[in-house]
Design an enzyme around this catalytic site. Sequence first.
Site, short mmCIF file in Angstrom:
data_model
loop_
_atom_site.label_atom_id
_atom_site.label_comp_id
_atom_site.label_asym_id
_atom_site.label_seq_id
_atom_site.Cartn_x
_atom_site.Cartn_y
_atom_site.Cartn_z
N ARG A 89 -26.03 10.38 -35.89
CA ARG A 89 -26.36 11.78 -36.21
C ARG A 89 -25.04 12.54 -36.24
O ARG A 89 -24.29 12.51 -35.27
CB ARG A 89 -27.31 12.33 -35.14
CG ARG A 89 -27.51 13.85 -35.14
CD ARG A 89 -28.28 14.28 -36.37
NE ARG A 89 -28.82 15.62 -36.26
CZ ARG A 89 -28.16 16.73 -36.57
NH1 ARG A 89 -26.89 16.68 -36.95
NH2 ARG A 89 -28.76 17.90 -36.48
N GLU A 97 -33.70 19.68 -43.82
CA GLU A 97 -34.58 18.51 -43.77
C GLU A 97 -34.97 18.09 -45.19
O GLU A 97 -34.90 18.90 -46.11
CB GLU A 97 -35.84 18.83 -42.95
CG GLU A 97 -35.57 19.21 -41.50
CD GLU A 97 -34.98 18.07 -40.69
OE1 GLU A 97 -35.25 16.89 -40.98
OE2 GLU A 97 -34.23 18.36 -39.75
N ARG A 132 -29.81 8.15 -31.24
CA ARG A 132 -28.75 8.10 -32.25
C ARG A 132 -27.39 8.46 -31.64
O ARG A 132 -27.32 9.34 -30.79
CB ARG A 132 -29.05 9.09 -33.39
CG ARG A 132 -30.36 8.81 -34.11
CD ARG A 132 -30.67 9.86 -35.16
NE ARG A 132 -30.92 11.17 -34.57
CZ ARG A 132 -31.37 12.23 -35.25
NH1 ARG A 132 -31.60 12.13 -36.55
NH2 ARG A 132 -31.57 13.37 -34.64
#
Length: 200
Positions: A89, A97, A132
């Site tokens: 990330r 998004e 992540r």
Amino acid sequence: MANRKRRSGSGIAVSLLMLGFAVYFAFFRNAPTNSSPEKERLEKPVKAKKAKKEKEPLRYLTVFEGKVIGIKDGDTFEILYDSIPEKVRLAEIDCPEKSQAFGKNARQYASDLCFGKTVTVTSTGKRDRYGRVVGTIVTQDGINVNEELVKAGFAWHYKQYSKSKTLDAIEQQARDKKLGLWADKNPEAPWEWRKERRRK
């Protein structure tokens, strides 16, 4: 005479009784009996339970080099390092998004920058709640992917998690030039968009 009648009557009764026993032993004694449902349940083979696969512990990674093999959205990448895929990330920024305006553009821009290329990931070793690695990605030709996404107007400087003056300045330039998502009159920040979806 009466005695003879009594004897012959009792003789017939004994004969009939013996005949009944003979029939019973011939037909019923060795006949298979139906097993009770309870017995049948016991006789069924018991399936062995599959052992749960234990998750391997997440690696502690700070600086590593790998190949970009997937891009989920503008700020989430999959990088193959040491034959194991790692989700990364991007730190300090937040892209729209996928289902948001400019979300697909951000993903495509990120893909054009580094998909299939070898990159270097720099992290503090921190992971987010999804496991992540949170870090900065730089391509072999020196492109800082985090900064490039903000510069092109496909990401916000995520001020809640960053105090970077560089990213602040880059975002302001993109806003002034109305690049990418800044072309919209009132672009919705992804963290606000996610909050709204959680409410619904």
